[in-house]
Structure formats: C-alpha cells, structure tokens
Scaffold this motif. Structure first.
Motif, short mmCIF file in Angstrom:
data_model
loop_
_atom_site.label_atom_id
_atom_site.label_comp_id
_atom_site.label_asym_id
_atom_site.label_seq_id
_atom_site.Cartn_x
_atom_site.Cartn_y
_atom_site.Cartn_z
N ILE A 1 0.83 -1.19 0.00
CA ILE A 1 0.00 0.00 0.00
C ILE A 1 0.86 1.24 0.00
O ILE A 1 0.70 2.11 -0.84
CB ILE A 1 -0.93 0.02 1.22
CG1 ILE A 1 -1.88 -1.14 1.14
CG2 ILE A 1 -1.68 1.32 1.29
CD1 ILE A 1 -2.66 -1.35 2.40
N ALA A 2 1.67 1.37 0.96
CA ALA A 2 2.34 2.62 1.22
C ALA A 2 3.35 3.03 0.21
O ALA A 2 3.14 4.01 -0.49
CB ALA A 2 2.97 2.60 2.60
N VAL A 3 4.45 2.45 0.18
CA VAL A 3 5.55 3.05 -0.54
C VAL A 3 5.44 2.90 -2.02
O VAL A 3 5.48 3.89 -2.71
CB VAL A 3 6.90 2.50 -0.09
CG1 VAL A 3 8.02 3.11 -0.88
CG2 VAL A 3 7.10 2.78 1.36
N PRO B 1 7.62 9.97 -10.20
CA PRO B 1 8.36 11.20 -10.53
C PRO B 1 8.88 11.92 -9.28
O PRO B 1 9.98 12.49 -9.32
CB PRO B 1 7.36 12.06 -11.30
CG PRO B 1 6.03 11.43 -11.13
CD PRO B 1 6.23 10.02 -10.67
N ALA B 2 8.12 11.89 -8.21
CA ALA B 2 8.59 12.54 -6.98
C ALA B 2 9.82 11.82 -6.45
O ALA B 2 10.81 12.45 -6.04
CB ALA B 2 7.48 12.54 -5.92
N PHE B 3 9.78 10.49 -6.46
CA PHE B 3 10.94 9.73 -5.98
C PHE B 3 12.11 9.87 -6.95
O PHE B 3 13.27 9.94 -6.52
CB PHE B 3 10.60 8.27 -5.74
CG PHE B 3 11.71 7.55 -5.04
CD1 PHE B 3 11.89 7.70 -3.68
CD2 PHE B 3 12.62 6.78 -5.75
CE1 PHE B 3 12.95 7.08 -3.02
CE2 PHE B 3 13.68 6.16 -5.11
CZ PHE B 3 13.84 6.30 -3.74
N ILE C 1 1.54 5.09 8.13
CA ILE C 1 2.26 5.73 7.04
C ILE C 1 3.30 6.70 7.58
O ILE C 1 4.40 6.80 7.03
CB ILE C 1 1.31 6.39 6.00
CG1 ILE C 1 2.07 6.79 4.73
CG2 ILE C 1 0.63 7.61 6.58
CD1 ILE C 1 2.73 5.65 4.00
N ASP C 2 3.00 7.40 8.66
CA ASP C 2 3.99 8.29 9.25
C ASP C 2 5.20 7.50 9.76
O ASP C 2 6.34 7.95 9.61
CB ASP C 2 3.39 9.14 10.36
CG ASP C 2 2.54 10.29 9.81
OD1 ASP C 2 2.66 10.61 8.61
OD2 ASP C 2 1.76 10.85 10.60
N VAL D 1 7.92 13.54 -1.77
CA VAL D 1 7.74 12.08 -1.77
C VAL D 1 6.82 11.69 -0.62
O VAL D 1 5.87 10.92 -0.81
CB VAL D 1 9.11 11.36 -1.63
CG1 VAL D 1 8.93 9.86 -1.37
CG2 VAL D 1 9.96 11.59 -2.88
N ALA D 2 7.09 12.23 0.55
CA ALA D 2 6.29 11.90 1.74
C ALA D 2 4.82 12.28 1.55
O ALA D 2 3.92 11.53 1.94
CB ALA D 2 6.86 12.60 2.97
N GLN D 3 4.57 13.42 0.91
CA GLN D 3 3.18 13.84 0.70
C GLN D 3 2.45 12.89 -0.26
O GLN D 3 1.29 12.54 -0.03
CB GLN D 3 3.11 15.28 0.18
CG GLN D 3 1.68 15.80 0.12
CD GLN D 3 0.99 15.74 1.49
OE1 GLN D 3 1.52 16.27 2.48
NE2 GLN D 3 -0.17 15.10 1.57
N VAL D 4 3.13 12.47 -1.31
CA VAL D 4 2.51 11.51 -2.23
C VAL D 4 2.22 10.20 -1.49
O VAL D 4 1.16 9.60 -1.66
CB VAL D 4 3.40 11.26 -3.47
CG1 VAL D 4 2.82 10.14 -4.34
CG2 VAL D 4 3.55 12.53 -4.30
N MET D 5 3.16 9.78 -0.65
CA MET D 5 2.94 8.56 0.13
C MET D 5 1.73 8.71 1.04
O MET D 5 0.91 7.79 1.14
CB MET D 5 4.19 8.22 0.94
CG MET D 5 5.36 7.75 0.09
SD MET D 5 6.88 7.52 1.04
CE MET D 5 6.41 6.16 2.11
N ARG D 6 1.60 9.86 1.69
CA ARG D 6 0.43 10.10 2.57
C ARG D 6 -0.87 10.10 1.75
O ARG D 6 -1.87 9.51 2.17
CB ARG D 6 0.58 11.42 3.29
CG ARG D 6 1.53 11.39 4.45
CD ARG D 6 1.55 12.72 5.21
NE ARG D 6 2.65 12.72 6.14
CZ ARG D 6 3.84 13.26 5.89
NH1 ARG D 6 4.07 13.89 4.77
NH2 ARG D 6 4.80 13.18 6.79
#
Length: 160
Positions: free
Chosen positions: A18-20, A128-130, A54-55, A78-83
């Motif tokens: 799910i997350a990453v 793209p963010a990563f 997720i945090d 990247v973190a925002q897209v993951m959230r």
C-alpha cells in the motif's frame, strides 16, 4: 505451503504494498455503488491507525535513505505523495470492508479492480517525486536506496 489469496477473499493485502511503492494494495467500493468521481476518496479521511502507519513508514524511510538537509524539500514531496496514496487506499479498504457482506462476486471483482487501479495510480504519482529525490542522491545513497527497495519488495513478495 502457503496458499495465495484470491480476490474473493476479503482480507487486506500486505501494508507495504500500500504505502511506498507502495504500498499501496487494498480494497474498494463496488463500481456499481458509486460513479468514478465518487470513488476518488480524499486522503484527509485517513484513519488514525493508517495515518500512524504511514507516518512510521515515512519516518523509517527518511532515516534508512539517509536524507540530507539539502534533500529535505524533495523528500517532503515524496512523503506527501505517500500520505495521499495511503489515504486513498485506506478509504478504499474501509469502503470495501463496509460493503463486504453485500457484495456479489461481480461486485467483489470490480472492487478488486478499483483497488488495483488505485495502486497503479499511486505508483505513477510516486515515481516522478521519488525520481527527483533519487537523482539528487549521492552514489552511496542510491546504492542504499536500491538495496532498500530490493529487500523490502523481496520481503513483501514472500508475505503476499
């Protein structure tokens, strides 16, 4: 020997998926219950448990990837897209769970397809963010990131 879950089994997929890159596999509303615009859940409705997970994942990756101060702005994207991805998947999982007793086999398959689509969309948004973050990394960080992804995906595949 471990049996592979079918789409008809109503149990959540591994959290890592799910997350990453996340992460992102889970479950959704039947297509017949909502229009496409209604099936786009907002990340803001993420449950406290999912938010915490997720945090924790984001914080752990930040540490493991050895993000520098100069990379922090790229990391935050990247973190925002993951959230956002985790919020979408959490909403889909909650909706699927709430409808589980009322779904036909066809609804179940449609729901599973919506989950798969949301997961793929999440990966497309994250890439793209990563990529921007990865491009800013030193060679040592890149090798570390490659190892982290290879190892995490290997373990997720074994669990699934």
């Amino acid at each position: 020997m471990r049996l592979v879950a079918t789409p008809f089994q109503r149990r959540p997929a591994p959290a890592f998926a799910i997350a990453v890159f996340l992460a992102i596999t889970a479950f959704a509303n039947p297509a017949s219950a909502a229009t496409p615009t209604q099936t786009q859940p907002r990340a803001s409705v993420m449950t406290v448990a999912a938010h915490s997970q997720i945090d924790t994942r984001i914080s752990g990756l930040h540490t493991r990837l050895q993000i520098t101060a100069a990379q922090e702005e790229l990391w935050q994207k990247v973190a925002q897209v993951m959230r956002d991805n985790a919020g979408t998947m959490d909403s889909l999982r909650q909706a699927r769970t709430s409808q589980a007793n009322n779904m036909s086999a066809v609804d179940d398959l449609k729901s599973y397809g919506q989950i798969a689509d949301a997961h793929a969309d999440g990966i497309r948004k994250l890439t793209p963010a990563f990529q921007a973050l990865y491009d800013s990394m030193s060679d040592v960080q890149k090798k570390n990131a490659d190892l982290i992804f290879q190892t995490d995906h290997h373990h997720a595949a074994k669990k699934g």
